[in-house]
Design a protein around this motif. Structure first.
Motif: not given
Length: 110
Positions: A1-19
């Protein structure tokens, strides 16, 4: 999978956890705020030193909306504003004006 997409997905997960954590924190703060407001209401009512029947009548009138609330600022309360400003500055929030409050001693005399 694309590394940029993986980073974005990881960032989304972290952001949702923070929210989720902040929403839980906000709920706890709202509960504590309500508890403190309730305690202040009880303290104010108790300071009126009414007997049981008078207190019941007073509370019924509050619930019915038939109690008129007067806001007066006596010279004594005006003199206390200086003290309240000093307390506010000690807290580290000098830019905020001190909250106005009713003088409890004046209520007991009425």
């Amino acid at each position: 999978m694309n590394t940029k997409l993986n980073r974005i997905l990881d960032e989304i997960k972290r952001t949702e956890e923070k929210i989720a954590a902040w929403q839980e924190h906000l709920e706890e703060l709202n509960i504590r705020k309500k508890q403190l407001e309730d305690a202040e209401i009880i303290k104010s009512i108790r300071s009126m030193k009414l007997d049981s029947r008078e207190m019941l009548l007073f509370l019924e009138n509050i619930q019915n909306g038939t109690v008129a609330v007067r806001q007066e600022q006596s010279e004594q309360a005006a003199g206390q504003d200086g003290n309240m400003q000093e307390e506010t500055e000690n807290i580290g929030e000098p830019e905020k004006a001190p909250a106005e409050r009713e003088d409890r001693e004046d209520e007991e005399k009425d």
